[in-house]
Design a protein around this motif. Structure first.
Motif, mmCIF file in Angstrom:
data_model
loop_
_atom_site.group_PDB
_atom_site.id
_atom_site.type_symbol
_atom_site.label_atom_id
_atom_site.label_comp_id
_atom_site.label_asym_id
_atom_site.label_seq_id
_atom_site.Cartn_x
_atom_site.Cartn_y
_atom_site.Cartn_z
ATOM 1 N N ALA A 296 98.430 -29.224 -2.673
ATOM 2 C CA ALA A 296 97.557 -28.822 -1.561
ATOM 3 C C ALA A 296 98.155 -27.620 -0.826
ATOM 4 N N LEU A 297 99.462 -27.627 -0.634
ATOM 5 C CA LEU A 297 100.130 -26.512 0.038
ATOM 6 C C LEU A 297 99.982 -25.221 -0.764
ATOM 7 N N VAL A 298 100.193 -25.301 -2.058
ATOM 8 C CA VAL A 298 100.064 -24.117 -2.913
ATOM 9 C C VAL A 298 98.623 -23.602 -2.884
ATOM 10 N N ALA A 299 97.661 -24.499 -2.914
ATOM 11 C CA ALA A 299 96.257 -24.085 -2.871
ATOM 12 C C ALA A 299 95.950 -23.363 -1.569
ATOM 13 N N ARG A 300 96.466 -23.892 -0.439
ATOM 14 C CA ARG A 300 96.255 -23.226 0.853
ATOM 15 C C ARG A 300 96.929 -21.864 0.875
ATOM 16 N N GLN A 301 98.125 -21.776 0.341
ATOM 17 C CA GLN A 301 98.831 -20.494 0.334
ATOM 18 C C GLN A 301 98.123 -19.474 -0.553
ATOM 19 N N GLN B 267 94.923 -19.401 -1.092
ATOM 20 C CA GLN B 267 93.731 -19.011 -0.344
ATOM 21 C C GLN B 267 94.087 -18.001 0.753
ATOM 22 N N GLN B 268 95.191 -18.228 1.441
ATOM 23 C CA GLN B 268 95.624 -17.312 2.485
ATOM 24 C C GLN B 268 96.007 -15.953 1.901
ATOM 25 N N MET B 269 96.678 -15.962 0.767
ATOM 26 C CA MET B 269 97.043 -14.696 0.114
ATOM 27 C C MET B 269 95.793 -13.931 -0.297
ATOM 28 N N LEU B 270 94.813 -14.616 -0.831
ATOM 29 C CA LEU B 270 93.569 -13.971 -1.219
ATOM 30 C C LEU B 270 92.873 -13.372 -0.005
#
Length: 70
Positions: free
Chosen positions: A34-39, A41-44
């Motif tokens: 979940a953390l990697v997915a959020r990161q 998304q934030q990078m995108l």
């Protein structure tokens, strides 16, 4: 016979601890995913914002005409 029963009890206890450990590790993997997915998304989002920034209205030094000399 008692020795065999003791070994079986030990194996059952070890299996129980391993099940608990596996479940705890699984929960950590879920959190990290979940953390990697959020990161990601934030990078995108950041990349999209950087692409959306318009260039400055000021011309580069190469494009500037030199000031008139007095």
């Amino acid at each position: 016979m008692d020795r065999v029963l003791q070994k079986i009890d030990d194996l059952e206890m070890r299996l129980s601890f391993q099940d608990i450990t596996i479940e705890e590790l699984n929960q950590e993997v879920i959190k990290l995913n979940a953390l990697v997915a959020r990161q990601q998304q934030q990078m995108l989002l950041m990349v999209n914002k950087l692409h959306a920034i318009e260039p400055s209205n000021m011309a580069s030094q190469i494009d500037e005409t030199p000031p008139p000399h007095y």
